[in-house]
Design a protein around this motif. Structure first.
Motif, short mmCIF file in Angstrom:
data_model
loop_
_atom_site.label_atom_id
_atom_site.label_comp_id
_atom_site.label_asym_id
_atom_site.label_seq_id
_atom_site.Cartn_x
_atom_site.Cartn_y
_atom_site.Cartn_z
N VAL A 190 57.44 18.49 24.14
CA VAL A 190 58.84 18.08 23.90
C VAL A 190 59.41 17.47 25.18
O VAL A 190 59.26 18.04 26.28
CB VAL A 190 59.69 19.29 23.47
CG1 VAL A 190 61.16 18.90 23.34
CG2 VAL A 190 59.17 19.86 22.15
N GLY A 192 61.83 17.60 27.05
CA GLY A 192 62.97 18.40 27.49
C GLY A 192 62.45 19.55 28.33
O GLY A 192 61.32 19.51 28.83
N ASP A 196 65.18 24.06 25.90
CA ASP A 196 65.29 23.18 24.74
C ASP A 196 64.27 23.57 23.68
O ASP A 196 64.58 23.65 22.48
CB ASP A 196 65.07 21.72 25.14
CG ASP A 196 66.12 21.22 26.12
OD1 ASP A 196 67.29 21.64 26.00
OD2 ASP A 196 65.77 20.41 27.00
N MET A 200 65.08 25.19 19.89
CA MET A 200 64.63 24.58 18.65
C MET A 200 63.81 25.55 17.80
O MET A 200 63.91 25.55 16.58
CB MET A 200 63.85 23.30 18.94
CG MET A 200 64.75 22.14 19.33
SD MET A 200 63.92 20.55 19.38
CE MET A 200 63.19 20.62 21.00
N ASP A 449 60.33 13.54 20.74
CA ASP A 449 61.66 13.52 21.33
C ASP A 449 62.25 14.92 21.39
O ASP A 449 61.91 15.80 20.58
CB ASP A 449 62.60 12.62 20.51
CG ASP A 449 62.22 11.15 20.60
OD1 ASP A 449 61.55 10.77 21.58
OD2 ASP A 449 62.56 10.40 19.66
N ASN A 450 63.16 15.12 22.33
CA ASN A 450 63.86 16.39 22.47
C ASN A 450 64.98 16.46 21.43
O ASN A 450 66.17 16.38 21.73
CB ASN A 450 64.43 16.51 23.89
CG ASN A 450 65.11 17.84 24.13
OD1 ASN A 450 64.90 18.80 23.40
ND2 ASN A 450 65.93 17.91 25.16
N GLU A 451 64.55 16.61 20.16
CA GLU A 451 65.49 16.54 19.05
C GLU A 451 64.92 17.34 17.89
O GLU A 451 63.75 17.20 17.54
CB GLU A 451 65.68 15.06 18.67
CG GLU A 451 66.95 14.74 17.91
CD GLU A 451 66.74 14.92 16.42
OE1 GLU A 451 67.67 15.41 15.75
OE2 GLU A 451 65.65 14.57 15.94
N LEU A 452 65.75 18.21 17.31
CA LEU A 452 65.28 19.16 16.31
C LEU A 452 64.60 18.48 15.12
O LEU A 452 63.54 18.92 14.67
CB LEU A 452 66.45 20.02 15.83
CG LEU A 452 66.12 21.10 14.79
CD1 LEU A 452 65.12 22.10 15.34
CD2 LEU A 452 67.39 21.82 14.35
N ASN A 453 65.18 17.43 14.60
CA ASN A 453 64.61 16.78 13.43
C ASN A 453 63.24 16.15 13.72
O ASN A 453 62.39 16.05 12.83
CB ASN A 453 65.57 15.73 12.87
CG ASN A 453 66.75 16.38 12.15
OD1 ASN A 453 66.64 17.49 11.63
ND2 ASN A 453 67.88 15.69 12.13
N SER A 454 63.03 15.73 14.97
CA SER A 454 61.72 15.19 15.34
C SER A 454 60.65 16.27 15.26
O SER A 454 59.54 16.05 14.77
CB SER A 454 61.77 14.60 16.75
OG SER A 454 62.64 13.50 16.82
#
Length: 465
Positions: A190, A192, A196, A200, A449-454
């Motif tokens: 990730v 991040g 992070d 998640m 990506d540092n993003e939950l949906n990813s």
């Protein structure tokens, strides 16, 4: 044995329910409703037992008949059979009344092996008995991931997904995870930091609607009570080797997530005479600030030479707070809500002073880490990794009765952290025999990506293949 959530909701749960759930439905962490009590006579009777037999005696009350004794003993025996040292957790004396307990002789060279070798087997047994499959989801700051993968890779009942912060773990730590090519193993890097990744994971557990039907998540991070349960054993082991229970022992523990030292707190609660528990941190010192100043507040996360402790928020600290607040679930839930909204918390002065009777703490920055590694080696020719050295250095800073034996929990093999060893002006040791070709093995991992949906999308895609 029944378990309850630190946040007071959901009623009592069984060991198997807690094992498979990890995080409680109300967002809290599971703890025993009551701790098993070992009398001094009972503890004395455990002297001289091999590590696996001691582990069975300490762990059995927490499982409370939900797994047949013979099967539980078999799983424990198998978990420690392939450790590289016959003592499993040998004690090395550094000086008068000071020892290092080496917890790095397992397959991935870190203390996480003690819990995760057993956890993988417990999960496999319970799921197989139920005829179910599950998805292991965890976050790692370095060592949990490889130990979890090693413990779960052979399971036919588990798929495993491990999140690690991209380019923020050591190369050896990364390769220990990413060179395991079993089809049920998935490594996610990730973009991040560890917090992070951990956030998640918690969000995924809170809302599992993204998973295929009849699939659920299982936690291998130290939010899973079974991790703490297995770690309690080595406190008994060290104490019994050094004259316990007929004398008190002090323990100094490098910790970021508070799980490893919380296991010592549980051991004391069970009746093991422990005189002091010292929290050793690096520059990410939220725990040190709490124990010194009653200030548990978020600050910017720093990337350090001891990356497994690069953690801003210590998940397991909630378990201690629950006891500090008199096991009042509502009060704890309110306090955590305040922390989540403001990024800080404190407790009343009388409660803080009371917990300080048992706990002390120390902070070691990168420069002091390197200086201490070199000084210890010059004095003893003992090479400590950059996490363990924080625990050794802590004993120079805190006040402990000089007659009390002091044990530092050595959390990882120094070969995993060559950068810190070399910055200390020393040569990094060679990889152990079973890992000689680690740098030549094929790697497999995905950067997201540092993003939950990813992360959710990646897991969905893999499970549908």
């Amino acid at each position: 044995m029944k378990y309850i959530s630190t946040r007071g909701q959901g009623g009592e749960k069984s060991f198997q329910e807690v094992l498979l759930a990890g995080l409680a439905e109300d967002g809290g962490l599971y703890v025993p409703a009551e701790l098993p009590q070992f009398s001094l006579e009972k503890i004395r009777s455990l002297r001289g037992l091999p590590y696996n037999e001691l582990a069975f005696e300490v762990i059995k009350p927490f499982v409370a008949g939900e797994i047949p004794d013979a099967k539980l003993k078999e799983m424990i025996d198998d978990s420690y059979a392939e450790f590289a040292h016959e003592a499993v957790a040998p004690l090395t004396q550094l000086k008068s009344q000071q020892w290092v307990m080496e917890l790095f002789h397992g397959p991935t060279l870190a203390f996480k092996d003690f819990a995760l070798q057993l956890l993988g087997r417990l999960l496999d047994y319970v799921l197989t008995e139920k005829g179910e499959r599950a998805v292991v989801l965890g976050a790692t700051s370095g060592d949990t991931g490889s130990a979890a993968i090693e413990g779960c890779r052979h399971s036919e009942a588990l798929d495993i997904f491990i999140l690690h912060p991209y380019q923020r773990v050591s190369e050896v730590q990364r390769r220990q995870m990413t060179t395991v090519l079993d089809t049920n193993v998935n490594n996610i890097a990730v973009q991040g930091n560890f917090d992070d990744c951990q956030a998640m994971v918690k969000q995924c557990f809170s809302d599992q609607s993204f998973l295929p039907e009849n699939t659920s998540l299982v936690a291998v991070n130290s939010i899973n009570w079974a991790r703490i349960m297995a770690q309690v054993v080595y406190y008994f082991h060290a104490a019994l080797e050094l004259g316990g229970p007929d004398r008190e022992i002090a323990f100094s523990v490098p910790t970021g997530n508070f799980g490893d030292i919380f296991a010592g707190y549980i051991a004391k609660g069970m009746g093991l005479p422990i005189g002091k528990l010292v929290v050793a941190t690096n520059q990410n010192d939220i725990l040190h600030r709490f124990f010194q100043e009653n200030d548990y507040s978020k600050q910017g996360l720093e990337h350090t030479l001891s990356p497994s402790m690069d953690i801003m928020v210590s998940s397991n600290f909630e378990r201690l707070l629950f006891d500090i607040l008199g096991r009042d679930g509502k009060a704890l839930a309110d306090l955590m809500a305040t922390f989540e909204s403001t990024g800080k918390l404190s407790v009343t002065d009388d409660r803080w002073q009371n917990i300080r009777k048992l706990f002390d703490s120390s902070r070691t920055d990168d420069q002091s880490t390197c200086e201490a590694i070199k000084a210890l080696f010059d004095r003893t020719e003992y090479l400590a990794d950059p996490h363990t050295i924080t625990g050794i250095r802590a004993l120079e800073e805190v006040k402990i009765d000089s007659s009390m034996p002091k044990v530092v929990l050595s959390t990882a093999h120094p070969v995993k952290f060559p950068e810190a060893v070399e910055k200390a002006g020393l040569e990094s040791p060679e990889l152990p025999h079973h890992m000689k070709d680690l740098h030549d093995r094929e790697e497999r991992y995905d950067v997201v990506d540092n993003e939950l949906n990813s992360v959710k999308g990646f897991i969905q895609k893999r499970l549908s293949q």
